[in-house]
Scaffold this motif. Structure first.
Motif, short mmCIF file in Angstrom:
data_model
loop_
_atom_site.label_atom_id
_atom_site.label_comp_id
_atom_site.label_asym_id
_atom_site.label_seq_id
_atom_site.Cartn_x
_atom_site.Cartn_y
_atom_site.Cartn_z
N MET A 44 -12.05 -5.13 17.07
CA MET A 44 -12.44 -3.73 17.03
C MET A 44 -13.56 -3.54 16.02
O MET A 44 -13.60 -4.21 15.00
N ASP A 45 -14.42 -2.59 16.28
CA ASP A 45 -15.49 -2.30 15.33
C ASP A 45 -14.96 -1.38 14.23
O ASP A 45 -13.84 -0.90 14.28
N GLU A 46 -15.79 -1.12 13.24
CA GLU A 46 -15.34 -0.33 12.08
C GLU A 46 -15.09 1.13 12.42
O GLU A 46 -14.42 1.84 11.67
N ASN A 47 -15.62 1.62 13.55
CA ASN A 47 -15.44 3.02 13.94
C ASN A 47 -14.16 3.26 14.72
O ASN A 47 -13.78 4.40 14.97
N ASN A 48 -13.51 2.17 15.14
CA ASN A 48 -12.30 2.28 15.95
C ASN A 48 -11.16 1.53 15.28
O ASN A 48 -11.38 0.63 14.47
N ILE A 49 -9.94 1.90 15.63
CA ILE A 49 -8.77 1.23 15.11
C ILE A 49 -7.98 0.69 16.30
O ILE A 49 -7.90 1.35 17.35
N SER A 50 -7.44 -0.49 16.17
CA SER A 50 -6.72 -1.11 17.28
C SER A 50 -5.30 -0.53 17.38
O SER A 50 -4.74 -0.01 16.41
N VAL A 51 -4.74 -0.65 18.55
CA VAL A 51 -3.36 -0.21 18.77
C VAL A 51 -2.43 -1.00 17.84
O VAL A 51 -1.49 -0.44 17.28
N GLU A 52 -2.72 -2.28 17.63
CA GLU A 52 -1.89 -3.11 16.75
C GLU A 52 -1.88 -2.56 15.33
O GLU A 52 -0.83 -2.51 14.68
N GLU A 53 -3.05 -2.13 14.83
CA GLU A 53 -3.11 -1.55 13.49
C GLU A 53 -2.31 -0.25 13.42
O GLU A 53 -1.58 0.00 12.46
N VAL A 54 -2.46 0.56 14.45
CA VAL A 54 -1.74 1.83 14.51
C VAL A 54 -0.24 1.57 14.56
O VAL A 54 0.55 2.26 13.91
N MET A 55 0.17 0.55 15.31
CA MET A 55 1.59 0.19 15.39
C MET A 55 2.14 -0.16 14.02
O MET A 55 3.24 0.27 13.65
N LYS A 56 1.38 -0.94 13.25
CA LYS A 56 1.82 -1.34 11.90
C LYS A 56 1.93 -0.13 10.97
O LYS A 56 2.86 -0.01 10.19
N ILE A 57 0.97 0.78 11.06
CA ILE A 57 0.93 1.93 10.17
C ILE A 57 2.03 2.94 10.51
O ILE A 57 2.70 3.47 9.62
N THR A 58 2.23 3.19 11.79
CA THR A 58 3.17 4.22 12.22
C THR A 58 4.58 3.71 12.49
O THR A 58 5.50 4.50 12.62
N HIS A 59 4.72 2.40 12.62
CA HIS A 59 6.01 1.78 12.96
C HIS A 59 6.51 2.25 14.34
O HIS A 59 7.69 2.50 14.54
N LYS A 60 5.56 2.42 15.26
CA LYS A 60 5.86 2.82 16.63
C LYS A 60 5.43 1.72 17.58
O LYS A 60 4.58 0.90 17.27
N SER A 61 6.00 1.73 18.76
CA SER A 61 5.68 0.71 19.76
C SER A 61 4.35 1.00 20.43
O SER A 61 3.84 2.13 20.40
N ARG A 62 3.80 -0.02 21.06
CA ARG A 62 2.56 0.12 21.83
C ARG A 62 2.72 1.21 22.90
O ARG A 62 1.87 2.07 23.07
N GLU A 63 3.83 1.16 23.61
CA GLU A 63 4.09 2.12 24.68
C GLU A 63 4.12 3.55 24.14
O GLU A 63 3.57 4.46 24.74
N PHE A 64 4.77 3.75 22.99
CA PHE A 64 4.86 5.07 22.38
C PHE A 64 3.46 5.60 22.06
O PHE A 64 3.14 6.75 22.36
N ILE A 65 2.64 4.76 21.44
CA ILE A 65 1.29 5.18 21.04
C ILE A 65 0.43 5.52 22.25
O ILE A 65 -0.22 6.56 22.29
N ILE A 66 0.44 4.65 23.25
CA ILE A 66 -0.37 4.90 24.44
C ILE A 66 0.10 6.15 25.17
O ILE A 66 -0.71 6.97 25.61
N ASN A 67 1.42 6.34 25.28
CA ASN A 67 1.94 7.55 25.93
C ASN A 67 1.55 8.80 25.15
O ASN A 67 1.20 9.82 25.75
N ALA A 68 1.60 8.74 23.82
CA ALA A 68 1.23 9.89 22.99
C ALA A 68 -0.25 10.23 23.19
O ALA A 68 -0.61 11.41 23.26
N ILE A 69 -1.09 9.21 23.30
CA ILE A 69 -2.52 9.45 23.55
C ILE A 69 -2.70 10.09 24.93
O ILE A 69 -3.43 11.07 25.08
N GLN A 70 -2.04 9.54 25.94
CA GLN A 70 -2.16 10.07 27.29
C GLN A 70 -1.69 11.52 27.40
O GLN A 70 -2.24 12.30 28.16
N GLN A 71 -0.68 11.88 26.60
CA GLN A 71 -0.15 13.24 26.63
C GLN A 71 -0.94 14.20 25.75
O GLN A 71 -0.64 15.38 25.68
N GLY A 72 -1.95 13.67 25.03
CA GLY A 72 -2.79 14.51 24.18
C GLY A 72 -2.15 14.86 22.85
O GLY A 72 -2.60 15.77 22.18
#
Length: 91
Positions: free
Chosen positions: A1-29
């Motif tokens: 990932m470039d410096e302007n974006n954050i990967s799902v893996e990084e977000v998972m570590k920070i939030t302690h949420k699953s990949r599916e949870f994060i992607i669904n939350a993004i899709q639902q706005g």
């Protein structure tokens, strides 16, 4: 990932949420980012600045005013309970 974006893996570590949870939350706005779906594969784009702003919004420490209001409320409740207890003993 470039410096302007954050990967799902990084977000998972920070939030302690699953990949599916994060992607669904993004899709639902409910979470900053966007999802492109092609052939049942979801490609996620999460702007780092938007994610940091989102996290700062929800992880703020309580303000001094809030702490004082809570302490005042607890003191009032304690005083009321003490008066009620004293009245009950007089009866």
């Amino acid at each position: 990932m470039d410096e302007n974006n954050i990967s799902v893996e990084e977000v998972m570590k920070i939030t302690h949420k699953s990949r599916e949870f994060i992607i669904n939350a993004i899709q639902q706005g409910c979470f900053p980012g966007s999802v492109a779906v092609s052939n049942k594969r979801r490609n996620v784009h999460i702007p780092r600045k938007a994610f940091e702003d989102y996290m700062n919004k929800f992880s703020r420490s309580p303000s001094e005013q809030l702490i004082i209001a809570l302490l005042n409320s607890l003191n009032e409740k304690s005083a009321l309970e003490k008066r009620t207890h004293n009245i009950a003993h007089k009866l």
